[in-house]
Write an enzyme that holds these catalytic residues in place. Structure first.
Site, PDB file in Angstrom:
ATOM      1  N   ASP A 143     -36.506   2.300  -3.055  1.00 57.44           N
ATOM      2  CA  ASP A 143     -36.445   0.785  -3.481  1.00 57.44           C
ATOM      3  C   ASP A 143     -34.963   0.404  -3.263  1.00 57.44           C
ATOM      4  OD1 ASP A 143     -38.378   2.566  -4.935  1.00 57.44           O
ATOM      5  OD2 ASP A 143     -38.533   1.013  -6.706  1.00 57.44           O
ATOM      6  N   HIS A 187     -34.633  -3.229  -4.261  1.00 58.07           N
ATOM      7  CA  HIS A 187     -34.780  -4.231  -5.248  1.00 58.07           C
ATOM      8  C   HIS A 187     -33.524  -5.361  -5.389  1.00 58.07           C
ATOM      9  CE1 HIS A 187     -37.944  -3.046  -8.106  1.00 58.07           C
ATOM     10  NE2 HIS A 187     -37.784  -1.752  -8.003  1.00 58.07           N
ATOM     11  N   ASP A 237     -40.765  -2.135  -2.911  1.00 60.07           N
ATOM     12  CA  ASP A 237     -39.844  -2.671  -3.864  1.00 60.07           C
ATOM     13  C   ASP A 237     -38.580  -3.120  -3.350  1.00 60.07           C
ATOM     14  OD1 ASP A 237     -41.933  -1.979  -5.673  1.00 60.07           O
ATOM     15  OD2 ASP A 237     -40.745  -0.938  -7.105  1.00 60.07           O
ATOM     16  N   ASP A 249     -37.139  -8.292  -6.335  1.00 62.06           N
ATOM     17  CA  ASP A 249     -37.228  -8.232  -7.906  1.00 62.06           C
ATOM     18  C   ASP A 249     -36.144  -7.580  -8.573  1.00 62.06           C
ATOM     19  OD1 ASP A 249     -39.308  -9.816  -8.500  1.00 62.06           O
ATOM     20  OD2 ASP A 249     -40.632  -8.178  -8.410  1.00 62.06           O
ATOM     21  N   ARG A 250     -35.535  -8.204  -9.562  1.00 56.71           N
ATOM     22  CA  ARG A 250     -34.490  -7.522 -10.427  1.00 56.71           C
ATOM     23  C   ARG A 250     -33.162  -7.835  -9.954  1.00 56.71           C
ATOM     24  NH1 ARG A 250     -35.719  -4.858 -15.036  1.00 56.71           N
ATOM     25  NH2 ARG A 250     -37.810  -3.937 -15.274  1.00 56.71           N
ATOM     26  N   ASN A 287     -45.132  -1.758  -5.951  1.00 59.46           N
ATOM     27  CA  ASN A 287     -45.648  -2.252  -6.755  1.00 59.46           C
ATOM     28  C   ASN A 287     -45.223  -3.762  -7.037  1.00 59.46           C
ATOM     29  OD1 ASN A 287     -43.506  -0.402  -8.027  1.00 59.46           O
ATOM     30  ND2 ASN A 287     -43.867  -1.573  -9.915  1.00 59.46           N
ATOM     31  N   HIS A 288     -43.946  -3.942  -6.538  1.00 56.42           N
ATOM     32  CA  HIS A 288     -43.402  -5.071  -6.783  1.00 56.42           C
ATOM     33  C   HIS A 288     -43.451  -6.350  -5.610  1.00 56.42           C
ATOM     34  CE1 HIS A 288     -40.935  -5.038 -10.517  1.00 56.42           C
ATOM     35  NE2 HIS A 288     -41.012  -3.777 -10.508  1.00 56.42           N
ATOM     36  N   HIS A 321     -45.330   4.715  -1.988  1.00 57.51           N
ATOM     37  CA  HIS A 321     -44.232   4.113  -2.607  1.00 57.51           C
ATOM     38  C   HIS A 321     -44.412   4.902  -4.155  1.00 57.51           C
ATOM     39  CE1 HIS A 321     -41.808   1.479  -5.099  1.00 57.51           C
ATOM     40  NE2 HIS A 321     -42.421   1.383  -6.016  1.00 57.51           N
ATOM     41  N   ARG A 329     -46.206   4.437 -17.645  1.00 54.64           N
ATOM     42  CA  ARG A 329     -45.781   2.929 -17.341  1.00 54.64           C
ATOM     43  C   ARG A 329     -46.917   1.967 -17.767  1.00 54.64           C
ATOM     44  NH1 ARG A 329     -42.033   2.514 -12.814  1.00 54.64           N
ATOM     45  NH2 ARG A 329     -41.610   4.457 -11.762  1.00 54.64           N
ATOM     46  N   HIS A 351     -40.147   4.638  -6.424  1.00 59.20           N
ATOM     47  CA  HIS A 351     -40.622   3.965  -7.537  1.00 59.20           C
ATOM     48  C   HIS A 351     -40.002   4.440  -8.876  1.00 59.20           C
ATOM     49  CE1 HIS A 351     -44.060   2.317  -9.781  1.00 59.20           C
ATOM     50  NE2 HIS A 351     -44.470   3.433  -9.903  1.00 59.20           N
TER      51      HIS A 351
END
Length: 538
Positions: A282, A284, A311, A314-315, A343-344, A392, A440, A467
């Site tokens: 990731d 991110h 990923d 995001d964030r 997943n993002h 991932h 999660r 992840h």
């Protein structure tokens, strides 16, 4: 009647809670969870311990566990408003706005004069109303048209050459009209209509120069080909917080779409003997840390290929810069960089965690839909030299899944809430054998026996996944058969973790793990573009 041992457990539990609070303040959330657990084991009837542990789970994005702990806090004390608050926040982070609304309504009932509770309830109500509106106007999947196919990047940003039409253009239009008349034998009125239509159409088309306005001073793509010089110039512009012209952004995304569309859901990668291959986890939206990876390990090329394992966005608040850079390298040389879905890379996550807002701010609304479409074309997994399986999230709720099953997945959709595709994006390893519920709240947890059986069934040696944030940027589990790699150091500017990437050398394909620390970035906070409601909790 309370026994002597039970009485002595209460102060010890408080001591454990206080130590856990200190660990929490130091962003040592895993250690905080361990200490809260010890407090709960000593005194399970204290709702505060459960709610505090729920908060620590949320910080690690373990929202399923957070919901379980917050629910236990409510069970212990139904009037403890913080239990509903923690559970509502976890539901919100999972995109379950309607469940979150119920909990914040209860918080408001229990604390009617709390301005913070009132503010969060109002924001949650807005989120639910927006969701209902979007559901009401949504078009069924079967009836949706491709956004990408409606875009011609060649005309983006082009300006009319002048306010008049050249004589040669007009003459060409008249000749075309006369030829139509000669063939079709139209009446006089129809002749005029055809003539006017052709002339105006030719004027409109000819009025565009097909070039970006001269005052644009950023990186430029000359023609149809994305070159290394362009990518370097673009990254330098991004480093200096300059934007890329929308025409070139469209070109990069649309060309990447065509490349991804032709790929299978499971991509096989061959690394020749004597060559190497790098896998990153990731990133991110942490663009400046991505630049550091390239500084440490070199730019992507045929001789220095990479796999970024989902990923990307995001964030972090430089997600647009990240995705355009990765996509540009894919356009420049498809075999220099491989990209997997995380997943993002989904509408639901992008709506909550910032990418959608960032795209809308830096590019346009149409790009929001375009990225959502292209993310659906990303492959789900890769196999390197027939021995290393890279995905991932993780593995499956059933045994016997073969690589052929993964190749057969129809990935061109938003991630479902169950099934192979969902589990590949969301699952996590666990230390115990067997399978368990996901911390999660999506996917599952799987043990070393599950990992070893999947590898044996498919003649593989190693599972690499991402992840999860790890203190050292990586973690080796399941007797060395599974490695988690995470490439966003000091995640969200608060976790204090290192980042890592893995270099494999052919033919032995033994993993060489390289760790690195975070580098400075401009003063734009993580989650700067996230939904208003979620930012309240960060």
């Amino acid at each position: 009647m309370e026994t002597k041992n039970e009485s002595s457990d209460v102060p010890r539990a408080e001591e454990m809670k206080n130590q856990a609070n200190e660990a929490f303040k130091g962003h040592k959330y895993s250690h905080a969870i361990e200490l809260y657990t010890q407090a709960i084991e000593l005194n399970s009837n204290n709702a505060v311990y459960w709610a505090n542990r729920a908060f620590a789970h949320s910080k690690l994005e373990e929202y399923g566990s957070a919901i379980q702990d917050a629910s236990k806090a409510i069970e212990v004390d139904s009037k403890y408003s913080k239990g509903y608050y923690r559970r509502g926040a976890a539901y919100l982070a999972m995109g379950k706005f309607k469940d979150a609304l119920k909990d914040f309504q209860q918080v408001k009932r229990l604390s009617p004069n709390d301005p913070d509770a009132t503010r969060k309830l109002k924001e949650c109500e807005k989120a639910v109303m927006k969701l209902k509106f979007e559901e009401a106007i949504s078009v069924p999947v079967s009836e949706r048209c491709s956004v990408a196919e409606s875009i011609d990047f060649h005309t983006i940003g082009s300006k009319p050459r002048s306010s008049f039409m050249p004589t040669k253009t007009a003459l060409a239009a008249v000749v075309a009209a006369v030829m139509v008349v000669a063939v079709r034998g139209f009446a006089t009125t129809e002749i005029l209509m055809v003539l006017v239509s052709v002339v105006l159409g030719t004027f409109w088309w000819g009025s565009f120069s097909g070039k970006v306005e001269p005052q644009y001073s950023g990186a430029r793509i000359e023609g149809e080909e994305v070159t290394l010089d362009f990518v370097k110039n673009m990254m330098e512009d991004f480093k200096n917080q300059k934007t890329l012209h929308k025409r070139y952004a469209y070109q990069i995304v649309l060309q990447t779409r065509q490349i991804l569309l032709a790929l299978p859901s499971l991509v096989d990668i061959t690394v020749p003997n004597g060559k190497h291959f790098t896998v990153c986890g990731d990133v991110h939206g942490q663009f400046y840390d991505l630049l550091n990876i390239f500084e440490l390990n070199g730019l992507p090329s045929e001789e220095n290929p990479y796999l970024f394992n989902g990923d990307f966005v995001d964030r972090g608040s430089f997600s647009v810069e990240i995705i355009l850079t990765l996509f540009a390298f894919k356009c420049m040389c498809p075999s220099s960089i491989y990209l997997a879905r995380g997943n993002h890379e989904s509408k639901s996550m992008n709506k909550i965690y910032g990418f959608e807002g960032e795209v809308r701010s830096k590019l346009s609304e149409k790009f929001v839909d375009l990225f959502a479409e292209v993310f659906c074309y990303l492959p789900l997994a890769h196999v390197i030299n027939g021995k290393v399986f890279v995905v991932h999230g993780g593995l499956f709720s059933v045994d016997g899944v073969k690589l052929s099953d993964i190749r057969a997945i129809d990935r061109f959709c938003e991630p479902p809430e169950e099934g192979l595709m969902c589990e590949m994006l969301w699952s996590d390893p666990q230390p115990l054998p067997g399978r368990g519920p996901s911390k999660r709240g999506v996917g599952l947890s799987f043990g070393g026996d599950v990992t070893k059986k999947f590898l044996a069934d498919n003649n593989l040696d190693l599972l690499v996944r991402s992840h999860e944030v790890k203190d050292e940027g990586y973690e080796v589990e399941h007797d060395g058969k599974l490695i988690t790699v995470f490439s966003a150091p000091n995640y969200c500017d608060q976790m204090g973790n290192k980042g890592a990437f893995i270099r494999f050398e052919a033919p032995d394909m033994k993993p060489n793990i390289v760790t690195f620390s975070a580098v400075p970035h401009p003063d734009v906070k993580p989650m700067a573009y996230a939904s208003n409601f979620l930012r309240m909790f960060n």
